[in-house]
Design a protein around this motif. Structure first.
Motif, PDB file in Angstrom:
ATOM      1  N   VAL A 127       0.850  -1.230   0.052  1.00 34.54           N
ATOM      2  CA  VAL A 127       0.098   0.097  -0.261  1.00 34.54           C
ATOM      3  C   VAL A 127       0.761   1.344   0.036  1.00 34.54           C
ATOM      4  CG1 VAL A 127      -1.982  -1.269   1.152  1.00 34.54           C
ATOM      5  CG2 VAL A 127      -0.103   0.087   2.519  1.00 34.54           C
ATOM      6  N   ALA A 128       2.187   1.233   0.176  1.00 34.77           N
ATOM      7  CA  ALA A 128       2.978   2.428   0.387  1.00 34.77           C
ATOM      8  C   ALA A 128       3.926   2.476  -0.843  1.00 34.77           C
ATOM      9  CB  ALA A 128       3.805   2.031   1.605  1.00 34.77           C
ATOM     10  N   PHE A 129       4.195   1.556  -1.500  1.00 33.53           N
ATOM     11  CA  PHE A 129       5.301   1.598  -2.502  1.00 33.53           C
ATOM     12  C   PHE A 129       4.873   1.388  -4.052  1.00 33.53           C
ATOM     13  CE2 PHE A 129       7.826   0.747   1.379  1.00 33.53           C
ATOM     14  CZ  PHE A 129       8.118   2.294   1.808  1.00 33.53           C
ATOM     15  N   GLY A 130       5.552   2.011  -4.965  1.00 34.37           N
ATOM     16  CA  GLY A 130       5.424   1.810  -6.381  1.00 34.37           C
ATOM     17  C   GLY A 130       6.763   0.738  -6.860  1.00 34.37           C
ATOM     18  N   PRO A 131       6.428   0.368  -8.066  1.00 34.77           N
ATOM     19  CA  PRO A 131       7.130  -0.634  -8.719  1.00 34.77           C
ATOM     20  C   PRO A 131       8.698  -0.412  -8.610  1.00 34.77           C
ATOM     21  CG  PRO A 131       5.648   0.172 -10.391  1.00 34.77           C
ATOM     22  CD  PRO A 131       5.391   1.049  -9.168  1.00 34.77           C
ATOM     23  N   ALA A 132       9.242   1.022  -8.720  1.00 35.93           N
ATOM     24  CA  ALA A 132      10.724   1.135  -8.516  1.00 35.93           C
ATOM     25  C   ALA A 132      11.052   0.960  -7.165  1.00 35.93           C
ATOM     26  CB  ALA A 132      10.889   2.949  -8.870  1.00 35.93           C
ATOM     27  N   GLU A 133      10.305   1.500  -6.080  1.00 31.65           N
ATOM     28  CA  GLU A 133      10.641   1.105  -4.659  1.00 31.65           C
ATOM     29  C   GLU A 133      10.592  -0.468  -4.331  1.00 31.65           C
ATOM     30  OE1 GLU A 133       8.485   5.368  -3.970  1.00 31.65           O
ATOM     31  OE2 GLU A 133       7.502   3.679  -4.102  1.00 31.65           O
ATOM     32  N   HIS A 134       9.730  -0.827  -4.833  1.00 34.78           N
ATOM     33  CA  HIS A 134       9.658  -2.443  -4.505  1.00 34.78           C
ATOM     34  C   HIS A 134      11.039  -3.225  -5.321  1.00 34.78           C
ATOM     35  CE1 HIS A 134       5.743  -3.340  -2.948  1.00 34.78           C
ATOM     36  NE2 HIS A 134       5.342  -2.483  -3.822  1.00 34.78           N
ATOM     37  N   ALA A 135      11.438  -2.639  -6.457  1.00 30.21           N
ATOM     38  CA  ALA A 135      12.682  -3.139  -6.944  1.00 30.21           C
ATOM     39  C   ALA A 135      13.962  -2.652  -6.026  1.00 30.21           C
ATOM     40  CB  ALA A 135      12.996  -2.600  -8.304  1.00 30.21           C
ATOM     41  N   ASP A 170      -2.506   8.918  -2.792  1.00 29.39           N
ATOM     42  CA  ASP A 170      -2.235   7.415  -2.813  1.00 29.39           C
ATOM     43  C   ASP A 170      -0.639   7.698  -2.814  1.00 29.39           C
ATOM     44  OD1 ASP A 170      -1.216   4.940  -3.251  1.00 29.39           O
ATOM     45  OD2 ASP A 170      -2.778   4.379  -4.661  1.00 29.39           O
ATOM     46  N   PRO A 171       0.123   7.069  -1.696  1.00 29.12           N
ATOM     47  CA  PRO A 171       1.524   7.118  -1.863  1.00 29.12           C
ATOM     48  C   PRO A 171       2.228   6.636  -2.876  1.00 29.12           C
ATOM     49  CG  PRO A 171       0.577   5.961   0.003  1.00 29.12           C
ATOM     50  CD  PRO A 171      -0.628   6.556  -0.694  1.00 29.12           C
ATOM     51  N   ARG A 172       1.427   5.655  -3.447  1.00 32.50           N
ATOM     52  CA  ARG A 172       2.386   5.004  -4.702  1.00 32.50           C
ATOM     53  C   ARG A 172       2.168   5.693  -5.667  1.00 32.50           C
ATOM     54  NH1 ARG A 172      -1.766  -0.220  -3.916  1.00 32.50           N
ATOM     55  NH2 ARG A 172      -3.097   1.738  -3.730  1.00 32.50           N
ATOM     56  N   ASP A 173       1.691   6.788  -5.732  1.00 29.31           N
ATOM     57  CA  ASP A 173       1.800   7.905  -6.861  1.00 29.31           C
ATOM     58  C   ASP A 173       3.276   8.397  -6.784  1.00 29.31           C
ATOM     59  OD1 ASP A 173      -0.685   7.123  -8.026  1.00 29.31           O
ATOM     60  OD2 ASP A 173      -1.677   8.830  -7.178  1.00 29.31           O
ATOM     61  N   LEU A 174       3.700   8.533  -5.821  1.00 34.18           N
ATOM     62  CA  LEU A 174       5.322   9.146  -5.559  1.00 34.18           C
ATOM     63  C   LEU A 174       6.101   8.119  -5.815  1.00 34.18           C
ATOM     64  CD1 LEU A 174       2.905  10.892  -3.786  1.00 34.18           C
ATOM     65  CD2 LEU A 174       5.038  11.983  -2.582  1.00 34.18           C
ATOM     66  N   THR A 175       7.401   8.447  -6.175  1.00 33.22           N
ATOM     67  CA  THR A 175       8.465   7.737  -6.311  1.00 33.22           C
ATOM     68  C   THR A 175       9.614   8.349  -5.806  1.00 33.22           C
ATOM     69  OG1 THR A 175       7.667   6.750  -8.473  1.00 33.22           O
ATOM     70  CG2 THR A 175      10.035   6.508  -7.910  1.00 33.22           C
ATOM     71  N   VAL A 176      10.079   7.826  -4.844  1.00 30.76           N
ATOM     72  CA  VAL A 176      11.288   8.296  -4.022  1.00 30.76           C
ATOM     73  C   VAL A 176      12.566   7.522  -4.042  1.00 30.76           C
ATOM     74  CG1 VAL A 176      12.151   8.572  -1.641  1.00 30.76           C
ATOM     75  CG2 VAL A 176       9.793   9.526  -2.040  1.00 30.76           C
ATOM     76  N   SER A 177      13.780   7.758  -4.188  1.00 26.38           N
ATOM     77  CA  SER A 177      14.998   7.041  -4.001  1.00 26.38           C
ATOM     78  C   SER A 177      15.753   7.409  -2.990  1.00 26.38           C
ATOM     79  CB  SER A 177      15.872   7.121  -5.580  1.00 26.38           C
ATOM     80  OG  SER A 177      16.280   8.651  -5.557  1.00 26.38           O
ATOM     81  N   LEU A 178      16.748   6.651  -2.707  1.00 24.53           N
ATOM     82  CA  LEU A 178      17.682   6.976  -1.376  1.00 24.53           C
ATOM     83  C   LEU A 178      19.250   6.710  -2.132  1.00 24.53           C
ATOM     84  CD1 LEU A 178      16.209   4.957   1.257  1.00 24.53           C
ATOM     85  CD2 LEU A 178      16.111   7.176   0.972  1.00 24.53           C
ATOM     86  N   PRO A 179      19.885   7.724  -2.441  1.00 23.43           N
ATOM     87  CA  PRO A 179      21.285   7.400  -2.737  1.00 23.43           C
ATOM     88  C   PRO A 179      22.186   6.635  -1.594  1.00 23.43           C
ATOM     89  CG  PRO A 179      20.874   9.979  -2.515  1.00 23.43           C
ATOM     90  CD  PRO A 179      19.645   8.917  -1.979  1.00 23.43           C
ATOM     91  N   PRO A 187      17.226  11.529   0.904  1.00 23.72           N
ATOM     92  CA  PRO A 187      16.097  10.862  -0.228  1.00 23.72           C
ATOM     93  C   PRO A 187      15.761  11.930  -1.197  1.00 23.72           C
ATOM     94  CG  PRO A 187      14.818  11.407   1.948  1.00 23.72           C
ATOM     95  CD  PRO A 187      16.440  11.625   2.134  1.00 23.72           C
ATOM     96  N   ARG A 188      15.238  11.419  -2.418  1.00 22.58           N
ATOM     97  CA  ARG A 188      15.070  12.404  -3.469  1.00 22.58           C
ATOM     98  C   ARG A 188      13.618  12.012  -3.983  1.00 22.58           C
ATOM     99  NH1 ARG A 188      20.883  13.391  -6.478  1.00 22.58           N
ATOM    100  NH2 ARG A 188      21.908  13.981  -4.601  1.00 22.58           N
TER     101      ARG A 188
END
Length: 253
Positions: A127-135, A170-179, A187-188
């Motif tokens: 419920v929290a993360f999208g595909p890029a974050e799952h990966a 929906d938080p899954r609409d946001l994509t965050v990455s961590l260097p 985070p970005r």
């Protein structure tokens, strides 16, 4: 005028108050500390931009007439930079026995702290993360996964708070990455499906609120004088000891 050099965003972490009113009173005292005002002249109001309600929504700093002083920007004016101007923006978050406050003149701000254990419960990722974050989580070492998950989540919550959207989005609409594979750097926010503001105007910065907790601050700097001065690593965060705030003169709730 306070001689201490100030960062872009003040963060205060303290034991959680017994009531919501107690935490809001502490936020008002912190706001008066930042602004250099008598604590009795500052209170925290609320406003919901979606329904106009004043019993919930984003916290706002209200200053009584005559409460302002010439030192009102002193604590947020870094040496060698133009004086800060505009309203003081604030945010508040709670997790476990802690409360975190964020205060800045840059622009709308959001802060979120979360327990690492709370974001590790079953079904949370779905419920929290999208595909890029799952990966990204799938590639994270098992011993680091809980901390990375919490950092991703607090970044999303902080961003949604600073825009005033909250979990209406929906938080899954946001994509965050961590260097650095999630172990270093701030985070970005890379993408936000349906965002009402430019994604690159939202800057994030992580901080350590205490054992077992993770925290992130988000600032929306769109259209402000500070927008061009923020680095890719987000705003400068200055953590202020709660004792410094509590030394303010007492006031009635």
């Amino acid at each position: 005028m306070n001689p201490e050099r100030a960062g872009d965003v003040f963060v205060v972490v303290a034991p959680r108050g017994a009531t919501d009113a107690a935490d809001r009173l502490f936020l008002a005292i912190a706001a008066s500390w930042v602004l250099g005002l008598d604590p009795r002249s500052v209170r925290i109001a609320r406003f919901c931009p979606h329904c106009g309600g004043q019993d919930h929504g984003r916290p706002l700093v209200a200053v009584s007439p005559g409460g302002r002083s010439g030192s009102s920007t002193a604590r947020l004016a870094a040496a060698g930079s133009p004086p800060a101007c505009g309203p003081l923006h604030v945010s508040l978050s709670r997790a476990g026995g802690s409360v975190a406050l964020a205060l800045t003149l840059i622009g709308p701000v959001g802060v979120d702290i979360e327990s690492v254990d709370a974001t590790s419960r079953g079904g949370f990722d779905e419920v929290a993360f999208g595909p890029a974050e799952h990966a990204a989580l799938a590639e994270t070492a098992s011993e680091d996964a809980a901390g990375v998950r919490a950092r991703l989540w607090t970044a999303k919550e902080a961003a949604l708070k600073c825009t005033g959207d909250g979990l209406r989005v929906d938080p899954r609409d946001l994509t965050v990455s961590l260097p650095g594979g999630g172990c270093g750097g701030s985070p970005r926010l890379h993408a936000w499906r349906g965002a009402r503001v430019p994604v690159d105007a939202i800057r994030l910065h992580g901080f350590a609120p205490g054992p077992g907790l993770v925290g992130t601050v988000a600032v929306l700097a769109e259209g402000t004088p500070a927008a061009g001065t923020l680095s890719a690593d987000g705003p400068t965060v200055r953590v202020v000891p709660a004792a410094d705030i509590r030394r303010q003169p007492s006031r009635r709730a």
